[in-house]
Design a protein around this motif. Sequence first.
Motif, PDB file in Angstrom:
ATOM      1  N   ALA A 303       0.077  -6.250   9.512  1.00  0.00           N
ATOM      2  CA  ALA A 303       0.543  -6.383  11.027  1.00  0.00           C
ATOM      3  C   ALA A 303       0.623  -5.026  11.503  1.00  0.00           C
ATOM      4  O   ALA A 303       1.090  -4.784  12.655  1.00  0.00           O
ATOM      5  CB  ALA A 303       1.433  -6.871  11.137  1.00  0.00           C
ATOM      6  N   GLY A 304       0.652  -3.617  10.555  1.00  0.00           N
ATOM      7  CA  GLY A 304       1.067  -2.379  10.968  1.00  0.00           C
ATOM      8  C   GLY A 304       0.135  -1.447  10.364  1.00  0.00           C
ATOM      9  O   GLY A 304      -0.780  -1.516   9.976  1.00  0.00           O
ATOM     10  N   THR A 305       1.285  -0.222  10.320  1.00  0.00           N
ATOM     11  CA  THR A 305       0.727   0.992   9.435  1.00  0.00           C
ATOM     12  C   THR A 305       1.504   1.237   8.041  1.00  0.00           C
ATOM     13  O   THR A 305       2.662   1.073   8.128  1.00  0.00           O
ATOM     14  CB  THR A 305       0.878   2.088  10.344  1.00  0.00           C
ATOM     15  N   LEU A 306       0.733   0.991   6.814  1.00  0.00           N
ATOM     16  CA  LEU A 306       1.259   1.180   5.851  1.00  0.00           C
ATOM     17  C   LEU A 306       1.342   2.408   5.179  1.00  0.00           C
ATOM     18  O   LEU A 306       0.100   3.009   5.154  1.00  0.00           O
ATOM     19  CB  LEU A 306       0.524   0.078   4.679  1.00  0.00           C
ATOM     20  N   ILE A 307       2.165   3.099   4.925  1.00  0.00           N
ATOM     21  CA  ILE A 307       2.399   4.353   4.263  1.00  0.00           C
ATOM     22  C   ILE A 307       2.855   4.562   2.805  1.00  0.00           C
ATOM     23  O   ILE A 307       3.867   3.842   2.398  1.00  0.00           O
ATOM     24  CB  ILE A 307       3.555   5.419   4.898  1.00  0.00           C
ATOM     25  N   CYS A 308       1.811   4.893   1.998  1.00  0.00           N
ATOM     26  CA  CYS A 308       2.125   4.695   0.243  1.00  0.00           C
ATOM     27  C   CYS A 308       1.489   6.063  -0.027  1.00  0.00           C
ATOM     28  O   CYS A 308       1.199   7.136   0.375  1.00  0.00           O
ATOM     29  CB  CYS A 308       1.180   3.632  -0.280  1.00  0.00           C
ATOM     30  N   ARG A 309       1.818   6.236  -1.511  1.00  0.00           N
ATOM     31  CA  ARG A 309       1.564   7.345  -2.217  1.00  0.00           C
ATOM     32  C   ARG A 309       0.188   7.585  -2.120  1.00  0.00           C
ATOM     33  O   ARG A 309      -0.445   8.666  -1.945  1.00  0.00           O
ATOM     34  CB  ARG A 309       2.025   7.371  -3.758  1.00  0.00           C
TER      35      ARG A 309
END
Length: 309
Positions: A303-309
């Motif tokens: 549902a949004g923006t996912l920030i990951c490595r």
Amino acid sequence: MSETTEGQANEGQGWATAKTLAEALPYIQIYDRETVVIKYGGHAMGEEQVAKLFAADVVLLKMLGLHPVVVHGGGPQISAMLERAGVKSTFVDGLRVTDAATMEVAEMVLSGAINKEIANWITQAGAEAEVRGVGLSGKDARLLTVEKVARTKKDPGSQIEKVVDLGYVGEPKHVDTTLLKALIHAEDDYIPVVAPIGVSATGETYNVNADTVAGALAGALGAKRMLLLTDVAGVLDKDGELMRQLTVDEARAAIADGVATGGMIPKLETAIAAVEAGVEAVVILDGRRPHAMLVELFTEHGAGTLICR
């Protein structure tokens, strides 16, 4: 509507519900007994009905086997109370300059009215399942030890860096998770609700940015997800389209290239810091949308923006 038509409609709804549950099951298993830190923003709180829906979804997360920890903001509410008290607010780089009078109001609003109201909404929503919200601040059991924020700013004329005194504004130095873990893993179902107030090593009370507190707690708890609920859909590109996923490097580039502006910059900085502290991923999403957390955690598209490595 005839009885036959109504029965067919009900049967159709039943199949749709079963399909939804079947699709969600793999994700429910992924998050079983995992900690999810939720930053509930001042602007995302919205109206009472929206807040009650939020509380019901948090209770559902607990009932599905997750360990939710809520960290809330309250900037708009603090500003409103300061205005009523005739105290003028000033900001430097998005941080409120906090003198002694402002700190007193901030603690009263955050640790008092807002914190206890959210905890009560969770308790009401979880009454039948005996899920209860517990209101805390970073001062309880020395959950959050902070140090005074040090900021410098260039003088527009001389271009000389000058120290800016923000007053009683702190940043996390140490997180003691003992109390949180005791609540999370208790036999009874408790959901911690944390106000972003910290205490220095010498006992002084400080106001702390709620996003920063959420990131610090998520890192210390080894959370699987941190959800930053705000009043926008997520990080938008230059065409205004939602960016579904960013790596840490891409998030830094979004800041450097001017794609992220205003209040999105500190949210991305918090997300980057949390991921680097060990959080698997951080999601920035619109907390005003009903069931946004459930869509993010338990569906394929999020549902949004996912920030990951």
